[in-house]
Motif scaffolding. Structure first.
Motif, PDB file in Angstrom:
ATOM      1  N   SER A 205      38.624  36.097  51.398  1.00 15.46           N
ATOM      2  CA  SER A 205      39.141  35.249  50.323  1.00 15.46           C
ATOM      3  C   SER A 205      40.478  34.628  50.716  1.00 15.46           C
ATOM      4  CB  SER A 205      39.334  36.066  49.042  1.00 15.46           C
ATOM      5  OG  SER A 205      38.222  36.859  48.789  1.00 15.46           O
TER       6      SER A 205
ATOM      7  N   ARG B  44      40.573  30.229  49.102  1.00 15.83           N
ATOM      8  CA  ARG B  44      40.462  29.979  47.657  1.00 15.83           C
ATOM      9  C   ARG B  44      39.035  29.678  47.252  1.00 15.83           C
ATOM     10  NH1 ARG B  44      44.175  32.626  45.540  1.00 15.83           N
ATOM     11  NH2 ARG B  44      46.004  32.532  46.843  1.00 15.83           N
TER      12      ARG B  44
ATOM     13  N   TRP C 133      38.826  39.497  34.698  1.00 15.16           N
ATOM     14  CA  TRP C 133      37.728  40.451  34.541  1.00 15.16           C
ATOM     15  C   TRP C 133      37.955  41.709  35.341  1.00 15.16           C
ATOM     16  CZ3 TRP C 133      34.536  39.555  30.664  1.00 15.16           C
ATOM     17  CH2 TRP C 133      34.453  38.243  30.182  1.00 15.16           C
TER      18      TRP C 133
ATOM     19  N   ILE D 286      37.063  45.145  35.499  1.00 16.86           N
ATOM     20  CA  ILE D 286      36.092  45.996  34.823  1.00 16.86           C
ATOM     21  C   ILE D 286      36.053  47.381  35.457  1.00 16.86           C
ATOM     22  CG2 ILE D 286      34.639  44.214  33.845  1.00 16.86           C
ATOM     23  CD1 ILE D 286      32.896  44.337  36.229  1.00 16.86           C
TER      24      ILE D 286
ATOM     25  N   LEU E 127      45.650  41.954  44.821  1.00 14.05           N
ATOM     26  CA  LEU E 127      44.743  41.343  45.793  1.00 14.05           C
ATOM     27  C   LEU E 127      44.232  40.007  45.293  1.00 14.05           C
ATOM     28  CD1 LEU E 127      42.728  44.415  47.124  1.00 14.05           C
ATOM     29  CD2 LEU E 127      44.744  43.322  48.080  1.00 14.05           C
TER      30      LEU E 127
ATOM     31  N   VAL F  70      45.989  37.976  43.173  1.00  9.68           N
ATOM     32  CA  VAL F  70      47.085  37.003  43.177  1.00  9.68           C
ATOM     33  C   VAL F  70      47.441  36.592  44.611  1.00  9.68           C
ATOM     34  CG1 VAL F  70      49.522  36.714  42.635  1.00  9.68           C
ATOM     35  CG2 VAL F  70      48.014  37.825  41.001  1.00  9.68           C
ATOM     36  N   ARG F  71      47.517  37.562  45.516  1.00 13.31           N
ATOM     37  CA  ARG F  71      47.960  37.249  46.879  1.00 13.31           C
ATOM     38  C   ARG F  71      46.870  36.639  47.728  1.00 13.31           C
ATOM     39  NH1 ARG F  71      52.203  39.746  50.545  1.00 13.31           N
ATOM     40  NH2 ARG F  71      51.390  37.871  51.499  1.00 13.31           N
ATOM     41  N   TYR F  72      45.627  37.154  47.588  1.00 13.16           N
ATOM     42  CA  TYR F  72      44.584  36.717  48.519  1.00 13.16           C
ATOM     43  C   TYR F  72      43.407  36.051  47.845  1.00 13.16           C
ATOM     44  CZ  TYR F  72      47.197  39.980  51.400  1.00 13.16           C
ATOM     45  OH  TYR F  72      48.202  40.631  52.060  1.00 13.16           O
ATOM     46  N   GLY F  73      43.407  35.994  46.521  1.00 12.23           N
ATOM     47  CA  GLY F  73      42.292  35.361  45.831  1.00 12.23           C
ATOM     48  C   GLY F  73      41.018  36.185  45.834  1.00 12.23           C
ATOM     49  N   ALA F  74      41.136  37.487  46.113  1.00 13.81           N
ATOM     50  CA  ALA F  74      39.933  38.331  46.102  1.00 13.81           C
ATOM     51  C   ALA F  74      39.506  38.582  44.658  1.00 13.81           C
ATOM     52  CB  ALA F  74      40.216  39.653  46.797  1.00 13.81           C
ATOM     53  N   SER F  75      38.205  38.573  44.420  1.00 15.56           N
ATOM     54  CA  SER F  75      37.693  38.730  43.069  1.00 15.56           C
ATOM     55  C   SER F  75      38.127  40.059  42.458  1.00 15.56           C
ATOM     56  CB  SER F  75      36.169  38.652  43.095  1.00 15.56           C
ATOM     57  OG  SER F  75      35.623  39.366  42.023  1.00 15.56           O
TER      58      SER F  75
ATOM     59  N   THR G 176      37.098  41.343  39.811  1.00 13.02           N
ATOM     60  CA  THR G 176      35.938  42.053  39.262  1.00 13.02           C
ATOM     61  C   THR G 176      35.359  43.013  40.296  1.00 13.02           C
ATOM     62  OG1 THR G 176      35.467  39.990  38.151  1.00 13.02           O
ATOM     63  CG2 THR G 176      33.779  41.668  38.050  1.00 13.02           C
ATOM     64  N   LEU G 177      35.086  42.475  41.474  1.00 12.70           N
ATOM     65  CA  LEU G 177      34.450  43.305  42.497  1.00 12.70           C
ATOM     66  C   LEU G 177      35.405  44.359  43.031  1.00 12.70           C
ATOM     67  CD1 LEU G 177      32.416  40.566  44.366  1.00 12.70           C
ATOM     68  CD2 LEU G 177      31.570  42.364  42.887  1.00 12.70           C
ATOM     69  N   VAL G 178      36.675  43.983  43.256  1.00 10.52           N
ATOM     70  CA  VAL G 178      37.617  44.961  43.806  1.00 10.52           C
ATOM     71  C   VAL G 178      37.815  46.109  42.828  1.00 10.52           C
ATOM     72  CG1 VAL G 178      39.986  45.330  44.553  1.00 10.52           C
ATOM     73  CG2 VAL G 178      38.791  43.275  45.273  1.00 10.52           C
TER      74      VAL G 178
ATOM     75  N   LEU H 206      35.824  47.199  40.644  1.00  4.60           N
ATOM     76  CA  LEU H 206      34.629  48.050  40.612  1.00  4.60           C
ATOM     77  C   LEU H 206      34.491  48.948  41.825  1.00  4.60           C
ATOM     78  CD1 LEU H 206      32.119  46.221  38.652  1.00  4.60           C
ATOM     79  CD2 LEU H 206      32.018  48.644  39.116  1.00  4.60           C
ATOM     80  N   MET H 207      34.779  48.380  43.008  1.00  2.00           N
ATOM     81  CA  MET H 207      34.752  49.204  44.223  1.00  2.00           C
ATOM     82  C   MET H 207      35.697  50.390  44.058  1.00  2.00           C
ATOM     83  SD  MET H 207      32.759  48.104  46.458  1.00  2.00           S
ATOM     84  CE  MET H 207      31.564  47.192  45.570  1.00  2.00           C
TER      85      MET H 207
END
Lengths: 308, 363
Positions: free
Chosen positions: A288, A292, B88, B90, B140, B142-147, B149-151, B153-154
């Motif tokens: 990611s 973006r 999100w 979750i 993660l 804000v800094r890297y655009g990682a979802s 939701t998924l993070v 949950l992991m």
């Protein structure tokens, strides 16, 4: 600790087995997302497929019927998602979550009484001579059929998306549903078909877990595999070829982690068991970073209503 | 031919009517499900929804109701902030578990000392632990655009492995003869989260949940912060013009919901659950998602929805013992509730019109 117990050939062979359920679920979700729909219910559809497939296979003693049952079960749950998001225009994130919560409950309920029963034996590809070749044999020619089905499915989706008119329409619907609608394409129909295909694939992935990988029914058997499949779609930036790499990388981590446990590496088992999830997070971050998510289909997660 | 017609604004009537309709529809569908399971649907529904409140042993069950509702409400209030802003997270289940681990760590570190300060320190540790776990997906994102939701949950699965490791290793009770699980914290007076009024089920976690409801209500309806959150959810562009920094908002929301989930876990480990065990997480973090939606992301609604979902737990448990209803049936029932809510939600944004396809549109 005895690392010499790890046999690289068997490691690669079991890597393919470990990757297959995630590959199956992820390739279905890739098509769904390419059509502009975000279905977070993969985990729920997977575990539904796992129990439906197990029950069908157990009662018919036929693995093939098991997979058919699993695909039907996954697609049936996906149909609920399609009705809610495409016709009743519900929030896709929330509906996907509902699908997972419902699927986990359903599988647990349906699976009562099946705990600990062995699954019927899967048919293995066993070509004389070729399967016995030293390194290549066990890696390439000694798996059950679903491993090859998953690879073919991956190739088929690539061809469909990049080389067929129907695939072009599906991508158009995912990139700009209003334009696709104006051109006369049935946005809702395309999306429903994609969602059903995704559900069937997730179901197959779940059944691979309960019929081959484990192979028996235990509650909560998917243990997050559906979520990892979702992450791998992002990791692959919505490309089937990269999806294959992603799933196999992930399968590699899973298998390596199990082998390290068996080799009695002096790291607590639970910490090793965390590795696949942590690697998934790292992969999400790496992929990611900076981009973006420009590779994602533009309409992903947006509801479509023709009168707007 | 039924058509949907977009309403100019949300229908307030339907916003509050749909949860009630969804509950009714779930009861009907659930009744059918119970029938398929070979149970008398009316008796089952009465055992779940009526007996715990008004039946013979209601006085016992009412206390249990608060015990179950406390964590659900606390977590759901936290989630509602993020959900309103379109964030999100979750993974509340993971934040709940980590909060419990941190709270228990403080208690076990002080054991067997007695001091008034131990319990407050546990509260702080639980909130900070949950907050830290919740901030991981936030940062993660804000800094890297990682979802997120998924993070998030992991991280639930990571937290589940972590608590198992704690129960087997670092936190294992040295006097437990090798059995997994920590010392019983609820029997350690300085750390126990005891009932404030005996027999009511009212423990500090329930108090915290009520405070959270009140604070959230004030923040959301009477404060700029709540306005910004709603604005960010409805129109991110407008929010940016009014000076809302999306990154900051994400961190506040994920940190806040993490802290509340962590608190819930800490109160649970020191009270009802009693100790760190291998299977400490029991899904409150996920059920709280249903609570948040059923309560319309509104603090008062969440309070009511939390009590209702707690009732399904309590009633479900007594239906298990009384009529042998499988535990999973309740989980499915809760999932169905969310389905029906989402399905009927169409009425808040759209009107149903019985109409023939108009000829005029064909230009």
């Amino acid at each position: 600790m005895d690392l010499s117990a790890i046999n690289p050939v068997l490691l690669i062979a079991s890597l393919m087995v470990a990757s297959t359920p995630i590959l199956l679920a992820a390739i279905g979700e890739l098509v769904v997302e390419k059509a502009g729909v975000l279905n977070l219910g993969v985990e729920g559809m997977m575990i539904t497929g796992a129990i439906c497939g197990f029950i069908a296979a157990h009662h018919s003693q036929s693995v093939t019927l098991g997979y058919i049952g699993a695909a039907a079960g996954g697609a049936a749950l996906a149909l609920v998602f399609a009705l809610l998001t495409q016709f009743l225009l519900s929030n896709q994130v929330a509906t996907g979550l509902a699908l997972t919560l419902f699927g986990l409950g359903f599988a647990s309920l349906a699976g009562q009484g099946y705990n600990g029963i062995k699954a019927p034996t899967s048919y293995r590809l066993d070509i004389p001579v070729i399967s016995d070749l030293p390194v290549i044999g066990p890696i390439l020619f000694s798996h059950d059929i679903m491993v090859y089905v998953s690879l073919l499915l991956c190739l088929g989706v690539w061809i469909f998306l990049n080389r067929t008119r129907a695939g072009l329409i599906l991508r158009a619907v995912g990139e700009n549903h209003d334009a696709a609608h104006a051109l006369g394409y049935k946005v809702v129909l395309v999306r429903c078909l994609a969602i059903l295909f995704g559900g069937a694939c997730a179901g197959l992935g779940g059944a691979y877990l309960s019929l081959v990988r484990v192979p028996q029914w235990t509650d909560g058997l998917t243990a997050g595999a559906g979520w990892i499949a979702l992450a791998i779609v992002v990791f692959a930036s919505w490309r089937p070829d990269r999806l294959l790499i992603g799933a196999y990388l992930f399968g590699g981590i899973t298998v390596l982690q199990i082998n390290l446990q068996l080799a009695r590496v002096p790291v607590p088992v639970s910490l090793l068991a965390m590795a696949p999830y942590i690697v998934t997070i790292l992969a999400l971050v790496l992929i990611s970073r900076g981009r973006r998510s420009s590779a994602s289909p533009a309409m992903i997660g947006r509801p479509f209503h023709a009168t707007q | 031919m039924i058509r949907l017609e977009k309403r100019p604004t949300h229908s307030h009537v339907w916003t509050w009517a749909t949860p009630l309709i969804a509950v009714l529809a779930t009861m009907i569908a659930g009744g059918l499900m119970f029938m398929l399971l070979g149970k008398d649907p009316f008796a089952t529904l009465r055992t779940i929804f009526w007996d715990p409140l008004f039946g013979q042993h209601a006085s016992y069950y009412r206390g249990q109701l608060l015990i179950k509702a406390g964590p659900l409400i606390l977590i759901a209030v936290g989630l509602s902030f993020g959900f309103r802003a379109g964030i999100w997270n979750i993974g509340a289940e993971g934040q709940y578990i980590v909060g419990a681990i941190c709270g228990a760590a403080v208690a076990l570190a002080f054991y067997p000392a007695a001091g008034w300060y131990i319990f407050p320190l546990m509260v702080i540790a639980g909130a900070l632990g949950g907050m830290a776990w919740g901030l991981i997906p936030g940062i993660l994102r804000v800094r890297y655009g990682a979802s997120e939701t998924l993070v998030s949950l992991m991280l639930v699965y990571v937290a589940e492995r972590l608590v198992a490791q704690m129960a087997l290793g670092a936190m294992r009770n040295p006097e437990g003869m090798g059995m997994p699980g920590s010392r019983v914290i609820s029997r350690y007076p300085a750390a126990a989260n005891t009932e404030i009024f005996a027999g009511t089920g009212m423990h500090w976690g329930v108090v915290a949940a009520l405070i959270a409801v009140i604070v959230a209500y004030v923040a959301l309806s009477r404060h700029m912060f709540g306005f910004n959150i709603r604005l960010a959810g409805q129109s991110p562009r407008a929010a940016a013009f009014s000076g809302v920094q999306p990154g900051k908002l994400i961190l506040i929301c994920t940190g806040l919901s993490g802290a509340l989930a962590g608190l819930a876990g800490m109160f649970e480990v020191a009270g009802p659950a009693g100790r760190i065990s291998i299977d400490f997480g029991v899904g409150y973090g996920f059920t709280a998602i249903i609570v948040a939606f059923l309560g319309r992301l509104h603090p008062v609604g969440i309070l009511l929805a939390g009590l209702l979902l707690a009732l399904t737990y309590i009633g479900g448990e007594s239906a298990q013992t009384a009529i042998g209803l499988p535990a999973a049936a309740i989980q499915m029932f809760q999932g169905m509730l969310l389905f029906f809510l989402l399905a009927f939600d169409v009425l808040t944004n759209y009107r149903l019109r019985l109409a023939r396809p108009k000829a005029k549109e064909v230009a």
